[in-house]
Design a protein around this motif. Structure first.
Motif, PDB file in Angstrom:
ATOM      1  N   MET A   1      -0.001  -4.501   4.040  1.00 15.13           N
ATOM      2  CA  MET A   1      -1.269  -3.368   3.811  1.00 15.13           C
ATOM      3  C   MET A   1      -1.136  -3.233   5.144  1.00 15.13           C
ATOM      4  O   MET A   1      -0.681  -3.072   6.217  1.00 15.13           O
ATOM      5  N   GLY A   2      -2.593  -2.228   5.309  1.00 12.76           N
ATOM      6  CA  GLY A   2      -2.347  -1.801   7.148  1.00 12.76           C
ATOM      7  C   GLY A   2      -3.782  -2.896   7.635  1.00 12.76           C
ATOM      8  O   GLY A   2      -2.964  -4.216   8.393  1.00 12.76           O
TER       9      GLY A   2
ATOM     10  N   VAL B   1       0.939  -1.407   0.461  1.00 16.62           N
ATOM     11  CA  VAL B   1      -0.408   0.067   0.177  1.00 16.62           C
ATOM     12  C   VAL B   1       1.091   1.257  -0.090  1.00 16.62           C
ATOM     13  O   VAL B   1       1.852   1.173   0.551  1.00 16.62           O
ATOM     14  N   SER B   2       0.807   2.636  -0.653  1.00 18.41           N
ATOM     15  CA  SER B   2       1.336   3.138  -1.149  1.00 18.41           C
ATOM     16  C   SER B   2       2.028   4.007   0.179  1.00 18.41           C
ATOM     17  O   SER B   2       2.997   4.533   0.399  1.00 18.41           O
ATOM     18  N   THR B   3       1.565   4.371   1.136  1.00 18.11           N
ATOM     19  CA  THR B   3       1.770   4.142   2.265  1.00 18.11           C
ATOM     20  C   THR B   3       2.931   4.059   3.247  1.00 18.11           C
ATOM     21  O   THR B   3       3.490   4.604   4.068  1.00 18.11           O
TER      22      THR B   3
ATOM     23  N   GLY C   1     -10.813   4.146  -1.651  1.00 20.90           N
ATOM     24  CA  GLY C   1      -9.590   2.641  -1.803  1.00 20.90           C
ATOM     25  C   GLY C   1      -8.420   2.663  -1.249  1.00 20.90           C
ATOM     26  O   GLY C   1      -8.004   1.853  -1.158  1.00 20.90           O
ATOM     27  N   SER C   2      -8.591   3.612  -0.482  1.00 19.80           N
ATOM     28  CA  SER C   2      -7.335   3.929   0.162  1.00 19.80           C
ATOM     29  C   SER C   2      -7.429   3.472   1.499  1.00 19.80           C
ATOM     30  O   SER C   2      -9.072   4.012   2.493  1.00 19.80           O
ATOM     31  N   GLY C   3      -6.976   2.573   2.043  1.00 23.43           N
ATOM     32  CA  GLY C   3      -6.885   1.862   3.273  1.00 23.43           C
ATOM     33  C   GLY C   3      -6.689   3.595   4.213  1.00 23.43           C
ATOM     34  O   GLY C   3      -8.266   3.214   5.447  1.00 23.43           O
ATOM     35  N   THR C   4      -5.707   3.970   4.710  1.00 26.02           N
ATOM     36  CA  THR C   4      -6.116   5.153   5.128  1.00 26.02           C
ATOM     37  C   THR C   4      -7.634   6.018   5.819  1.00 26.02           C
ATOM     38  O   THR C   4      -8.263   6.301   6.387  1.00 26.02           O
TER      39      THR C   4
ATOM     40  N   TRP D   1       0.781  -2.737  10.888  1.00 29.15           N
ATOM     41  CA  TRP D   1       1.967  -2.903  10.035  1.00 29.15           C
ATOM     42  C   TRP D   1       0.586  -4.127   9.207  1.00 29.15           C
ATOM     43  O   TRP D   1       1.076  -5.590  10.754  1.00 29.15           O
TER      44      TRP D   1
ATOM     45  N   ASN E   1       1.310   1.735  13.465  1.00 30.39           N
ATOM     46  CA  ASN E   1       1.075   1.927  13.045  1.00 30.39           C
ATOM     47  C   ASN E   1       0.333   3.175  12.889  1.00 30.39           C
ATOM     48  O   ASN E   1      -1.491   2.868  12.830  1.00 30.39           O
TER      49      ASN E   1
ATOM     50  N   ASN F   1      -2.788   1.602  -4.447  1.00 31.58           N
ATOM     51  CA  ASN F   1      -3.862   1.944  -3.028  1.00 31.58           C
ATOM     52  C   ASN F   1      -4.148   0.393  -2.514  1.00 31.58           C
ATOM     53  O   ASN F   1      -4.002  -0.506  -3.372  1.00 31.58           O
ATOM     54  N   ARG F   2      -4.958   0.261  -1.119  1.00 33.76           N
ATOM     55  CA  ARG F   2      -5.259  -0.898  -1.259  1.00 33.76           C
ATOM     56  C   ARG F   2      -6.205  -1.665  -1.722  1.00 33.76           C
ATOM     57  O   ARG F   2      -6.434  -2.553  -1.711  1.00 33.76           O
TER      58      ARG F   2
ATOM     59  N   ARG G   1      -8.097  11.348   0.727  1.00 40.01           N
ATOM     60  CA  ARG G   1      -7.298  10.338   0.243  1.00 40.01           C
ATOM     61  C   ARG G   1      -8.391  10.066  -0.834  1.00 40.01           C
ATOM     62  O   ARG G   1      -9.802   9.905  -0.251  1.00 40.01           O
TER      63      ARG G   1
END
Ligand code: PGA
Length: 303
Positions: free
Chosen positions: A147-148, A100-102, A198-201, A269, A164, A129-130, A195
């Motif tokens: 991923m998260g 994932v991007s983060t 689709g982003s996990g955050t 994470w 995280n 992204n997630r 964000r």
């Protein structure tokens, strides 16, 4: 059928990329070299595998069957190569990860140290992204993914590692910067940057808003945590970010983490793969490294 692995590789690339020219570019070949091999393959199949409509190349029904088979065969050949290398006991060869991007704020550090120890490993990383990572995970496209939160699915094996920590960040001169015990509702009175879906955050934050029955209309939606961070620094609004991504900026006093009720959120994470996936020696060694090494430089508790 007399077909060669090279023809299957070319065919796979043409199908996946939807054209001869793009496949030729990817494989560093000329376009005529690719079309000659595909013609030979079509002769073997006894029917066309592609059809040209306008400028686009589409797979025929036979092409679709051949595509599924070629993916299968090429994967098996890769596994065969890996198994033979494993017999030698060498940690060598490809390592395919989706991340994932983060996680770009810490994974390269772990990978760098690992490659120092195992220089013959050839990493291929896909930062996305997630939503896309979950898709690749379910397709079994990677050795494992980072991923998260692990999606709720009994077919997945997840291994937690670093913390995280997610916080609401603001420029240091923001009116809420020195306020204590800010409610989530109060955030709605300020410009908030989100964000993309689709982003996990983003998903985590949307869940919190839903639980609390609060709606925050985003001022802007940006496609990466890096873009969000720069926008927050520029004073465009507040954002939820993994504190991994803002460590430097906090040290440089460009950003601050707000004292919001329920925040910072402590998550973990995870490295995740499909249950039953047979990990290669390289993937197993890297997974052990991620889980067991003391990555203390990357670990932090929020204070
Ligand atoms: P994201 O994912 O980079 O897509 O926001 C982070 C996560 O999975 O927690």
């Amino acid at each position: 059928m007399h077909l060669t692995l090279q023809q299957l590789k070319l065919f796979e690339a043409v199908s996946r990329l939807g054209g001869y020219t793009r496949a030729a570019e990817e494989l560093c070949l000329t376009q005529p070299a690719v079309s000659i091999q595909i013609k030979r393959l079509e002769t073997q199949a006894g029917m066309p595998l592609f059809e040209q409509v306008g400028k686009k190349t589409f797979s025929t029904a036979a092409g679709k069957i051949m595509y599924a088979a070629s993916i299968d065969i090429l994967k098996r050949v890769d596994e065969l190569k890996t198994s033979i290398e494993e017999l030698n006991g060498t940690v060598k060869g490809p390592l395919q990860l989706s991340v994932v991007s983060t996680a770009k704020y810490f994974l390269p550090t772990i990978l760098g140290a690992f490659l120092h120890q195992y220089p013959d490993v050839v990493p291929k990383l896909k930062f996305t992204n997630r939503a896309r990572v979950v898709e690749r995970l379910m397709n079994n496209d990677d050795d494992f993914v980072i991923m998260g939160q692990v999606p709720q699915d009994n077919n997945l094996e997840g291994y937690p590692f670093l913390n995280n920590i997610l916080g609401i960040v603001a420029p240091t001169d923001h009116p809420l910067a020195n306020k204590k015990n800010i409610s989530i509702k109060e955030l709605a009175d300020h410009r908030f940057l989100n964000r993309e879906i689709g982003s996990g955050t983003r998903y985590v934050f949307d869940q919190i808003l839903k639980e609390q029955g609060v709606t925050i209309e985003p001022y802007m939606e940006l496609g990466s945590s890096e873009a969000l961070k720069q926008a927050v620094i520029a004073g465009l609004g507040l954002a939820i970010l993994s504190l991994h991504s803002v460590q430097l900026e906090r040290d440089m006093n460009k950003l601050t983490v707000l004292d919001v009720q329920g925040f910072p959120l402590k998550r973990r994470w995870h490295a995740v793969h499909l249950k039953g996936r047979k990990l290669s020696l390289v993937a197993r060694t890297f997974l052990d490294y991620v889980l067991e090494e003391n990555h203390s430089v990357l670990e932090f508790e929020y204070t």
